[in-house]
Design an enzyme around this catalytic site. Structure first.
Site, PDB file in Angstrom:
ATOM      1  N   GLU A 172      66.719  44.949  28.628  1.00  0.00           N
ATOM      2  CA  GLU A 172      67.499  45.557  27.552  1.00  0.00           C
ATOM      3  C   GLU A 172      68.878  46.036  28.014  1.00  0.00           C
ATOM      4  O   GLU A 172      69.724  46.374  27.190  1.00  0.00           O
ATOM      5  CB  GLU A 172      66.717  46.718  26.931  1.00  0.00           C
ATOM      6  CG  GLU A 172      65.528  46.246  26.098  1.00  0.00           C
ATOM      7  CD  GLU A 172      64.833  47.382  25.377  1.00  0.00           C
ATOM      8  OE1 GLU A 172      65.018  48.545  25.778  1.00  0.00           O
ATOM      9  OE2 GLU A 172      64.092  47.098  24.419  1.00  0.00           O
ATOM     10  N   GLU A 186      47.515  42.605  40.717  1.00  0.00           N
ATOM     11  CA  GLU A 186      47.901  43.931  41.182  1.00  0.00           C
ATOM     12  C   GLU A 186      47.309  44.260  42.556  1.00  0.00           C
ATOM     13  O   GLU A 186      47.784  45.157  43.250  1.00  0.00           O
ATOM     14  CB  GLU A 186      47.489  44.997  40.175  1.00  0.00           C
ATOM     15  CG  GLU A 186      46.004  45.266  40.095  1.00  0.00           C
ATOM     16  CD  GLU A 186      45.688  46.433  39.159  1.00  0.00           C
ATOM     17  OE1 GLU A 186      45.159  47.443  39.655  1.00  0.00           O
ATOM     18  OE2 GLU A 186      45.991  46.327  37.961  1.00  0.00           O
TER      19      GLU A 186
END
EC number: 4.2.1.126
Length: 320
Positions: A93, A124
């Protein structure tokens, strides 16, 4: 490098408040919708206060990020699952908002880009993949590990690799006892407590991380001179809404008519900063461009990082 023990017995013994059972929500499945919603919102209300307590550490991280970027480096977000996705969201963004892309802020998600939409099992826990990633950054970069538990193996590997590469490291976690906090240069630890649904860290923990990242990246952009007052002067006008925003922003900053602002912006070839200097000083665009070039964005210019006020002041003095 040494690897975290992934045996479930060992993991079970590592406490994190986000994994504790919340005594206030034990009867949550017995509530009607209205009471259920109020209960969740009541729990969420505590998040902002918890984040505020970490303001000093966030400010430290901002200073380190600005130093890294001014020195030609980058900021890297590293995480998995919800935490990693929030890093991706924050980084992407910045491009339309501040015209800042991966050359300045880059997000790395365990499991790769596809993990943004679909969970990649075991990603992970891949400490080696994290270490390889961390080792690929440049000395002087800032690597920010994002992990609710503060012990995610992928993030641990990335931070270790980054330290070996000479990068500055930071951690954002909602576990005040995060194991990874002891080996980073700055740790932002937000104590959000147990979740409404036990272990569902997409809730309060994620909200806290989003607030931290919003604050962090916005403060970094302001210090880099990407704003004038509270207006975005390096927005990339990639659609009608953003093109209209640039003109509206010039109107808000100068009090000039939309027609005048649009004409000056066009004369400045879309350079909002030059158009702003021209409008505020009343000078021709060509003159404004020359003077503005003499005051490029600089975070060391504490009260005027964008250089707009300094350029306008010089032009005002020249007209006296």
């Amino acid at each position: 490098m040494s690897r975290p023990d992934n045996d479930w017995r060992q993991v079970l013994g590592l406490r994190s408040p986000t994994e504790d059972r919340n005594p206030r929500t034990e009867a949550i499945d017995q509530l009607p919708a209205a009471d259920l919603v109020r209960l969740i919102m009541t729990e969420d209300r505590s998040v902002a206060a918890a984040v505020e307590l970490a303001a000093g550490a966030v400010a430290d991280m901002v200073d380190r990020a600005v130093a890294a970027i001014v020195g030609g480096g980058r900021v890297h977000y590293v995480g998995s699952g919800t935490s990693g996705r929030l890093g991706v969201l924050d980084a992407v963004e910045l491009l339309p908002t501040y015209d800042v892309g991966e050359e300045t802020v880059r997000a790395h998600l365990a499991g790769g880009p596809s993990a943004m939409m679909v969970a990649v099992e075991g990603a992970e826990d891949d400490v080696d993949a994290g270490h390889e990633l961390g080792g690929s950054v440049a000395a002087g970069d800032l690597v920010v590990g994002l992990t609710a538990s503060g012990r995610t193996p992928f993030v641990a590997g990335a931070l270790a690799g980054a330290r070996e590469a000479g990068a500055t490291t930071a951690l954002v976690s909602t576990n005040p006892g995060a194991p990874l906090a002891t080996d980073v240069d700055v740790a932002v630890l937000v104590d959000t407590g147990p979740e409404v649904i036990t272990g569902s860290t997409r809730m309060k923990a994620a909200t806290a991380q989003k607030l931290v990242l919003n604050t962090f990246s916005t403060a970094v952009m302001v210090r880099l001179g990407k704003t004038y007052s509270n207006l975005m002067i390096e927005v990339r006008p990639t659609n009608k809404k953003l093109r209209a925003r640039t003109v509206r922003m010039l109107v808000q900053a100068t009090g000039k008519s939309p027609e005048t602002c649009a004409a000056v912006l066009e004369g400045a070839d879309g350079d909002v900063r030059v158009a702003l200097v021209a409008l505020l000083s009343g000078a021709e665009v060509s003159t404004a461009a020359l003077v503005a070039d003499g005051f490029p964005p600089d975070p060391r210019r504490v009260s005027d990082p964008a250089g707009v006020r300094s350029a306008v002041a010089v032009m005002a003095e020249a007209q006296v």
